[in-house]
Design a protein around this motif. Structure first.
Motif: not given
Length: 633
Positions: A4-11, A467-470
């Motif tokens: 679960n990686i959060q990332h870039e916003c949308g504009i 690798g946590t979820t794996l």
């Protein structure tokens, strides 16, 4: 990406270039701009689900009338919450004042958010609290129309402390050190200066104050404001701004790290973070949607003129490669092809991992966003098998029989949908042991497709970050199928360095590749390398950021990529896994070959496009050594 990686916003910025009455006559509603903004934001929901916000500006308002409206939300479906509230204004007004409602001009004067200039933002919070106050757009109020400023962006700056100091040196007393506030105040300062400059010129020419206000609006040099504002910005950014008089801009960083695309005709100008969204919402062809040039701003003046202008000279383009691997929507024509190629280039190491035994190997993928890359992998496997089939048939010559030929032609990759992700689970359970059980419930498998202890199982992931979820979930449930061997392949290379330009990957020891390298150094009695890098990093951060080098690279230079991958397999392998496990990553060469126009690869290579990135890497290593679980910027 299974992690679960959060990332870039949308504009998104939308400017209607005709009177509102035009859109009601042609499209049946004066709310044409709001409808389009809603569609854009819904299509762009992949870019931010922590919150949303919009702002609108009405052109040519009469004094005393509200002309800037803003609404933000952090509800579960924030975009729908915002537009439901806005829509309610129209429903209530039409019910209570049906005759007045028939007039578009009356609607514009009396109903909030009915304006010609609109901005939307979707937020992924990479840092800080998830509150309404954290959501864009941000507003800088003033009674002078041309001093009002609304700002929203997709960005992270590495040198907020430095920029904050500049504001203090100017005599300001900023209320926060957050990068969005700092940027807004920086732009606002030079917007004020531009207003002051024009006021003095027109006052000396004998104009009245009321006349001067209009003349300032007509003559604001948005380019100069932006050039003065971003001289010291270090980071990746797409910054959108609305000025109270109706001018607007979207500015992109000189390396093109963050994405921005635009389209305009005689009815509308629009900018947003992804090309296919504009194509779908406005029904336009690919070639009509332009990529905003790195270092340039798209400036939309109040009079409707639209121009792209260089603000800062473009540097070597280092557009974020994760946009192509995972973040952006896969229905962009070029991104689709690039993701296919990422899978295609994994064919040789995958074949080697299963000893070329495709009859006894099943192929699958996790999560759904890996599907396109998986298609490229299967295409490559089919090409390989076609050569194998041709060789077998040619060897048989004229004596080949129909059963033999049929047997050869049936050879194909075994493709199955094995891993299924369930709806997000929620529970009152909070202790770690039972939380891991809950993580496992997020995934399930299809039983009966693997021959126990006979078949290999190959699963493709977008990227293996932590690798946590794996380890906690996916490998354990795959092991229930009793495969002879599990091979996990990543369409992205090993993530080795922190990101500081927008992705929520900021702490070194959360990366499984970094953990693997440190483990190898310790196992081989090379702790002196770790200590040496620590001392070098402490020295580096005493230097100006422009003079620093990324000493963290030395942690990896003692090992091949294959050695680190093998160690990663050991680290993520559950203790009770009953089969062999191998992990394969995309090569840097394969990444660049697949994505030739998005060469931003600092999280893989440590080659940061800005000095601030190098400084962040060095600080991150110091934090690791000192046990600080905080980001370095």
């Amino acid at each position: 990406m299974s992690d679960n990686i959060q990332h870039e916003c949308g504009i998104a910025v939308v400017r209607l270039l005709k009177p509102l009455s035009f859109y009601r006559e042609k499209y049946g509603s004066a709310r044409y701009g709001l409808h389009k903004l809603y569609l854009i934001m819904e299509k762009m929901i992949n870019r931010g689900q922590d919150g949303a916000g919009i702002a609108t500006i009405k052109l040519d308002p009469e004094p005393g009338n509200q002309y800037i409206d803003r609404l933000r939300s952090i509800k579960t479906r924030a975009t729908q919450d915002i537009f439901t509230q806005i829509n309610q204004h129209f429903i209530d007004t039409q019910r209570l004042q049906p005759e007045d409602y028939k007039s578009v001009e009356w609607q514009k004067r009396n109903i909030p958010f009915l304006g010609e200039l609109l901005m939307g933002h979707l937020r992924y919070g990479t840092y800080g609290k998830n509150t309404v106050e954290s959501c864009h757009p941000f507003l800088r109020d003033n009674n002078w129309m041309t001093r009002n400023l609304v700002v929203a962006g997709n960005f992270n700056l590495t040198n907020v402390d430095e920029l904050f100091g500049h504001l203090v040196d100017l005599g300001q007393h900023p209320r926060q050190k957050a990068d969005t506030i700092t940027v807004m105040e920086k732009i606002g300062h030079f917007l004020d200066r531009e207003n002051d400059r024009l006021f003095k010129i027109f006052k000396m020419q004998g104009y009245s104050n009321m006349e001067i206000s209009e003349m300032i609006s007509q003559n604001l040099e948005v380019e100069n404001i932006l050039k003065d504002s971003n001289k010291h910005w270090d980071g990746g950014y797409v910054m959108g701004g609305l000025i109270g008089n109706g001018d607007a801009f979207v500015l992109r960083d000189p390396h093109g790290i963050r994405p921005a695309y635009y389209y305009h005709d005689d009815e509308v100008a629009v900018v947003c973070s992804e090309r296919p969204i504009i194509q779908t919402v406005f029904d336009v062809e690919t070639e009509k949607v332009k990529e905003l040039t790195p270092g340039a701003a798209l400036i939309i003046k109040k009079d409707g003129t639209v121009r792209e202008t260089e603000i800062v000279p473009a540097e070597e383009k280092k557009a974020c490669s994760f946009e192509r691997i995972y973040f952006s929507r896969g229905n962009d024509a070029s991104i689709y092809k690039e993701r296919q190629d990422l899978g295609l280039y994994l064919v040789p190491p995958t074949l080697k991992a299963v000893d070329y035994d495709l009859r006894n190997t099943v192929f699958s993928y996790i999560p759904n966003t890996a599907e396109v890359a998986f298609g490229g992998l299967i295409e490559g496997l089919n090409s390989y098998l076609n050569k194998v089939k041709a060789t077998k048939i040619l060897k048989m010559g004229a004596n080949v029989t129909e059963p033999e030929l049929s047997e050869i032609l049936t050879i194909r990759p075994r493709i199955e949908k094995l891993v299924l992700k369930d709806a997000k689970q929620r529970t009152f359970i909070t202790d770690d042991a039972h939380r891991n059980d809950l993580v496992s419930l997020s995934y399930d498998i299809t039983y009966g497709l693997i021959r126990p202890k006979v078949d290999n199982l190959v699963v493709l992931d977008d990227s293996i970050v932590r690798g946590t979820t794996l380890k906690q979930s996916i490998l354990k449930i795959l092991d229930r199928l009793k495969p002879k061997k599990i091979v996990v392949i990543s369409s992205a290379p090993q993530i080795r360095y922190p990101d500081c330009y927008g992705i929520d990957m900021a702490i070194l020891n959360k990366f499984i590749a970094f953990e693997a390298a440190i483990s190898l150094l310790r196992e081989r009695g090379m702790e002196s390398v770790i200590d040496g890098v620590y001392e070098k990093a402490k020295h580096q951060i005493t230097l100006p950021k422009e003079e620093q080098v990324n000493v963290v690279k030395e942690i990896y230079e003692h090992f091949s990529a294959e050695e680190i991958s093998a160690k990663i397999a050991q680290l993520i392998k559950p203790a009770d896994l009953s089969c062999e496990l191998e992990v394969i990553y995309q090569s840097i060469e394969g990444l660049h070959q697949a994505c030739p126009h998005n060469l931003g690869d600092w999280y893989f290579t440590g080659n940061y496009p800005t000095p601030g990135g190098v400084q962040v890497a060095n600080k991150s290593f110091i934090h690791f050594m000192e046990g600080k679980m905080v980001r370095a910027y």
